[in-house]
Write a protein that holds these residues in place. Sequence first.
Motif, PDB file in Angstrom:
ATOM      1  N   GLU A  40       0.826  -1.209   0.000  1.00  0.00           N
ATOM      2  CA  GLU A  40       0.000   0.000   0.000  1.00  0.00           C
ATOM      3  C   GLU A  40       0.866   1.268   0.000  1.00  0.00           C
ATOM      4  O   GLU A  40       0.544   2.248  -0.637  1.00  0.00           O
ATOM      5  CB  GLU A  40      -0.911  -0.030   1.227  1.00  0.00           C
ATOM      6  CG  GLU A  40      -2.100   0.912   1.115  1.00  0.00           C
ATOM      7  CD  GLU A  40      -2.830   1.021   2.461  1.00  0.00           C
ATOM      8  OE1 GLU A  40      -3.797   1.785   2.534  1.00  0.00           O
ATOM      9  OE2 GLU A  40      -2.400   0.351   3.435  1.00  0.00           O
ATOM     10  N   GLU A  44       1.961   1.996  -3.388  1.00  0.00           N
ATOM     11  CA  GLU A  44       0.827   2.515  -4.163  1.00  0.00           C
ATOM     12  C   GLU A  44       0.594   3.997  -3.868  1.00  0.00           C
ATOM     13  O   GLU A  44       0.358   4.799  -4.772  1.00  0.00           O
ATOM     14  CB  GLU A  44      -0.446   1.753  -3.778  1.00  0.00           C
ATOM     15  CG  GLU A  44      -0.966   0.838  -4.862  1.00  0.00           C
ATOM     16  CD  GLU A  44      -2.091  -0.027  -4.308  1.00  0.00           C
ATOM     17  OE1 GLU A  44      -3.143   0.546  -3.931  1.00  0.00           O
ATOM     18  OE2 GLU A  44      -1.892  -1.256  -4.232  1.00  0.00           O
ATOM     19  N   GLN A  45       0.666   4.341  -2.568  1.00  0.00           N
ATOM     20  CA  GLN A  45       0.487   5.743  -2.181  1.00  0.00           C
ATOM     21  C   GLN A  45       1.589   6.619  -2.769  1.00  0.00           C
ATOM     22  O   GLN A  45       1.339   7.728  -3.236  1.00  0.00           O
ATOM     23  CB  GLN A  45       0.481   5.874  -0.653  1.00  0.00           C
ATOM     24  CG  GLN A  45      -0.789   5.329  -0.011  1.00  0.00           C
ATOM     25  CD  GLN A  45      -0.630   5.097   1.482  1.00  0.00           C
ATOM     26  OE1 GLN A  45       0.472   5.200   2.019  1.00  0.00           O
ATOM     27  NE2 GLN A  45      -1.748   4.789   2.140  1.00  0.00           N
ATOM     28  N   GLN A 104       3.197   6.009  -5.434  1.00  0.00           N
ATOM     29  CA  GLN A 104       2.888   6.086  -6.868  1.00  0.00           C
ATOM     30  C   GLN A 104       1.872   7.198  -7.128  1.00  0.00           C
ATOM     31  O   GLN A 104       2.022   7.992  -8.065  1.00  0.00           O
ATOM     32  CB  GLN A 104       2.331   4.718  -7.319  1.00  0.00           C
ATOM     33  CG  GLN A 104       1.863   4.668  -8.771  1.00  0.00           C
ATOM     34  CD  GLN A 104       3.023   4.713  -9.760  1.00  0.00           C
ATOM     35  OE1 GLN A 104       4.047   4.072  -9.530  1.00  0.00           O
ATOM     36  NE2 GLN A 104       2.892   5.482 -10.828  1.00  0.00           N
ATOM     37  N   GLN A 105       0.871   7.279  -6.276  1.00  0.00           N
ATOM     38  CA  GLN A 105      -0.145   8.328  -6.443  1.00  0.00           C
ATOM     39  C   GLN A 105       0.457   9.721  -6.230  1.00  0.00           C
ATOM     40  O   GLN A 105       0.154  10.669  -6.950  1.00  0.00           O
ATOM     41  CB  GLN A 105      -1.306   8.100  -5.476  1.00  0.00           C
ATOM     42  CG  GLN A 105      -2.221   6.964  -5.946  1.00  0.00           C
ATOM     43  CD  GLN A 105      -3.123   6.445  -4.841  1.00  0.00           C
ATOM     44  OE1 GLN A 105      -3.201   7.041  -3.769  1.00  0.00           O
ATOM     45  NE2 GLN A 105      -3.791   5.338  -5.100  1.00  0.00           N
ATOM     46  N   ARG A 106       1.332   9.810  -5.233  1.00  0.00           N
ATOM     47  CA  ARG A 106       1.994  11.101  -4.996  1.00  0.00           C
ATOM     48  C   ARG A 106       2.847  11.488  -6.203  1.00  0.00           C
ATOM     49  O   ARG A 106       2.874  12.635  -6.626  1.00  0.00           O
ATOM     50  CB  ARG A 106       2.882  11.041  -3.739  1.00  0.00           C
ATOM     51  CG  ARG A 106       2.123  11.013  -2.439  1.00  0.00           C
ATOM     52  CD  ARG A 106       3.033  11.323  -1.243  1.00  0.00           C
ATOM     53  NE  ARG A 106       4.130  10.365  -1.082  1.00  0.00           N
ATOM     54  CZ  ARG A 106       4.053   9.251  -0.343  1.00  0.00           C
ATOM     55  NH1 ARG A 106       2.928   8.941   0.289  1.00  0.00           N
ATOM     56  NH2 ARG A 106       5.086   8.451  -0.232  1.00  0.00           N
ATOM     57  N   GLU A 166       2.363  10.649  -9.259  1.00  0.00           N
ATOM     58  CA  GLU A 166       1.490  11.070 -10.362  1.00  0.00           C
ATOM     59  C   GLU A 166       0.996  12.503 -10.173  1.00  0.00           C
ATOM     60  O   GLU A 166       0.931  13.278 -11.129  1.00  0.00           O
ATOM     61  CB  GLU A 166       0.316  10.093 -10.503  1.00  0.00           C
ATOM     62  CG  GLU A 166       0.755   8.815 -11.229  1.00  0.00           C
ATOM     63  CD  GLU A 166      -0.225   7.659 -11.076  1.00  0.00           C
ATOM     64  OE1 GLU A 166      -1.385   7.908 -10.671  1.00  0.00           O
ATOM     65  OE2 GLU A 166       0.191   6.519 -11.352  1.00  0.00           O
ATOM     66  N   LYS A 167       0.665  12.810  -8.928  1.00  0.00           N
ATOM     67  CA  LYS A 167       0.244  14.195  -8.635  1.00  0.00           C
ATOM     68  C   LYS A 167       1.397  15.168  -8.899  1.00  0.00           C
ATOM     69  O   LYS A 167       1.198  16.289  -9.358  1.00  0.00           O
ATOM     70  CB  LYS A 167      -0.223  14.313  -7.187  1.00  0.00           C
ATOM     71  CG  LYS A 167      -1.597  13.699  -6.939  1.00  0.00           C
ATOM     72  CD  LYS A 167      -2.228  14.278  -5.684  1.00  0.00           C
ATOM     73  CE  LYS A 167      -3.713  13.986  -5.612  1.00  0.00           C
ATOM     74  NZ  LYS A 167      -4.023  12.553  -5.396  1.00  0.00           N
ATOM     75  N   SER A 213       4.271  16.851   0.336  1.00  0.00           N
ATOM     76  CA  SER A 213       3.249  16.228   1.204  1.00  0.00           C
ATOM     77  C   SER A 213       3.444  16.654   2.660  1.00  0.00           C
ATOM     78  O   SER A 213       4.546  16.995   3.082  1.00  0.00           O
ATOM     79  CB  SER A 213       3.344  14.701   1.148  1.00  0.00           C
ATOM     80  OG  SER A 213       3.111  14.247  -0.163  1.00  0.00           O
ATOM     81  N   ILE A 249      -0.363  18.086  -0.534  1.00  0.00           N
ATOM     82  CA  ILE A 249      -1.096  16.826  -0.395  1.00  0.00           C
ATOM     83  C   ILE A 249      -1.134  16.478   1.091  1.00  0.00           C
ATOM     84  O   ILE A 249      -0.137  16.637   1.789  1.00  0.00           O
ATOM     85  CB  ILE A 249      -0.374  15.693  -1.180  1.00  0.00           C
ATOM     86  CG1 ILE A 249      -0.281  16.069  -2.665  1.00  0.00           C
ATOM     87  CG2 ILE A 249      -1.086  14.365  -0.998  1.00  0.00           C
ATOM     88  CD1 ILE A 249       0.540  15.090  -3.482  1.00  0.00           C
ATOM     89  N   GLY A 306      -3.172  11.444   1.427  1.00  0.00           N
ATOM     90  CA  GLY A 306      -2.941  11.348  -0.009  1.00  0.00           C
ATOM     91  C   GLY A 306      -3.831  12.245  -0.855  1.00  0.00           C
ATOM     92  O   GLY A 306      -3.610  12.382  -2.058  1.00  0.00           O
ATOM     93  N   SER A 349      -5.354  15.722  -2.351  1.00  0.00           N
ATOM     94  CA  SER A 349      -4.832  17.061  -2.632  1.00  0.00           C
ATOM     95  C   SER A 349      -5.559  18.090  -1.777  1.00  0.00           C
ATOM     96  O   SER A 349      -6.744  17.952  -1.500  1.00  0.00           O
ATOM     97  CB  SER A 349      -5.101  17.463  -4.082  1.00  0.00           C
ATOM     98  OG  SER A 349      -4.870  16.392  -4.931  1.00  0.00           O
TER      99      SER A 349
END
Lengths: 410, 410
Positions: A59, A62-63, A65-67, A69-70, A328, A340, A344, A346
């Motif tokens: 996880e 994954e988080q 990865q999301q950061r 992408e942002k 973040s 962020i 996670g 925004s």
Amino acid sequence: MNSEIRKNRMTDATVTVLKADNTPLANHEVVIAQTNHKFLFGTAAFDLVPFTNGTYEGEKQEQAQQRAEKLLALFNAATLPFYWARFEPQRGKPMTAQVQNAAQWCIDHRLITKGHPLCWHTLTADWLLSMSNAEILQAQIARIKRDVLDFRGLIDMWDVINEAVIMPIFDKYDNGITRLCKEMGRINMIKAMFDATHAENPSAILLLNDFDISPAYDILVEGCLEAGIKIDVIGIQSHMHQGYWGVEKTLEVLDHFSRFNLPVHFTETTLISGHLMPPEIVDLNDYQVQEWPTTPEGEERQAQEAIQHYQTLFAHPLVEGITWWDMSDGGWLNAPAGLIRKDGFSKPAYDEILKRVKGEWWTSPTQFITDSNGQIQFTGFLGEYELTCDGKQGSFSLTKEDATTIEIHI
Amino acid sequence: MNSEIRKNRMTDATVTVLKADNTPLANHEVVIAQTNHKFLFGTAAFDLVPFTNGTYEGEKQEQAQQRAEKLLALFNAATLPFYWARFEPQRGKPMTAQVQNAAQWCIDHRLITKGHPLCWHTLTADWLLSMSNAEILQAQIARIKRDVLDFRGLIDMWDVINEAVIMPIFDKYDNGITRLCKEMGRINMIKAMFDATHAENPSAILLLNDFDISPAYDILVEGCLEAGIKIDVIGIQSHMHQGYWGVEKTLEVLDHFSRFNLPVHFTETTLISGHLMPPEIVDLNDYQVQEWPTTPEGEERQAQEAIQHYQTLFAHPLVEGITWWDMSDGGWLNAPAGLIRKDGFSKPAYDEILKRVKGEWWTSPTQFITDSNGQIQFTGFLGEYELTCDGKQGSFSLTKEDATTIEIHI
């Protein structure tokens, strides 16, 4: 739109579209779209080191990865960490490979990279303490030469020396760099570090970076230039944990540095979305709290201030970059400084900056019909562009210098 | 006695007394007496201009005479006024002759003179305001050249430029010098003024002078030295209207400037004998009061602080002079800053400083018997001496450099 932004960040262009046989593509539909900004919209991106090195799992990865992408959705520049104490905690065992992985990821994703910092008294290597000043100088220069060479092509922009104004009088704790700077003097020290960096990467962009915005810093810049040190960019930190500077103070700071006619980067910009740090704190590092929550009111304030700060800087002709610090929440000082949240999501500041960077200040895909000479005319934001025509693509750069006429072969 | 004062201000000397035929004056009684200090104990002496030009009459002149005598009893150096607005209120009509009279009086009374200042944004000539920056520069340089030449031999020490740290960002009111400095930059401005001064009096002692004691000033000094400007003495103001700095801060300030290994003058030292100026005042000139009385408690405090300040500075190896500001109450800001009250009586601070300067730190007349080689040995404070023998006199200087052996012909 702010007329200064129009004046300083856009240009009028004539694009001539040519066919493969070099004749004009006349009376034809084409689409022009901006693909990148010339202006550096950056962020501290230390998180990319664990992310690109498989440090996170499940996880967490994954988080991350999301950061990431942002980050890519908003920014085109990333500052990577070179704090000596962490980069080479044990002498001779630097974490070169890990940071190279992060830098390569940045390059692959079209981010301009900057290394921060090559020389700083804070977070410098503990193992300098057992050395003589001559040995410290030798080690510091060797460190610069090694890292600048190891990252050439991956990182071609450096905060060479950080916080030189306070460096020789820093008295929180003993450290090798303060000792050395006290002996050498600031200007000689800066010169030695710039020379070492320049020697290994002559085309790199070199910054002097400081949080000091008093006359001490602009006098230091003046002294360095008098001493023949080639500063490419003046770096100004703006950690506003104790409150937003406001437009007037920001312009006043810029005014003091404008006479050098050098580009300015706002290298470390912090606006928080929680309670403000008390004004009596002098060294921000002294403010240690367990919890520093982001709040709805704080997030609204942060968004408003961020818009104003970015607008002020984007409008100023000498500013060429802004780096947000941190991406973040929960980074430096555990401050709610992120765009962020820890969960996670925004914050409004992220959305508002994005609306400018990829909206109001961005040339969206636009359809044109070329004239009989194969030309179209438009006014766009400085940066990279793609022209599409019948499924074929060409790219071009829009710069102030030579943007009036561009030829593209399709 | 403070061991640093012993180490830095005294020396061991061997004096050989020779007769007219160059043979030793053996086994003979001689008296040695100090006649002046090498260290500069100075004061702002603007009062000498009206005093030496017949401006005062009757009782006022008598009082001025008494002040002048008190000045001579304590001090060996005098700072004379060259504020452009007052020195040349109408362009082309400088008060050269009047200040020359004052300077000549100083020379006649063995006072070392200093001119203050040649370039400053405050109290600069109003008539610069109608000029272009190029014309202001020309006028400023012409002013320096004229005055330095007119006073060569009378004044061979200059505060060349005053308060350059704030000069280009001074925003209280428009003035020609701030405009010019904003365009030229501080270091270029300082260089131009030092060059002009040096051209007309190559052996003069040239000071950079500032009230700023933040890193900005020591960085400015560093930048000037890097730019090749020959600063002879670093001038540090210490107007303590808001309270005595204390020993620790004084030593800290000295520590920041010590690395240049240049002499330091405390050029403008103020300790007041009345209530302190409130700490929230930033520009001392903003504190305007009708009455600012000297008080008995204030005079005691002033005396204690003055002793401590003078001891601290006299003990420090790089300090070569202290100038008190002002000699009498009612000068700048109408402050009770004097060593002399408005009624002409000395305050305790005057007496206490005098006890050191002409007592504890002074080599009083002492009798010796020369040995068979005509020699005597003694340890004395650096400065000028007179040797008396059978009604005949010889003089010599005691310096650190060559004080071990001195020959005197009687």
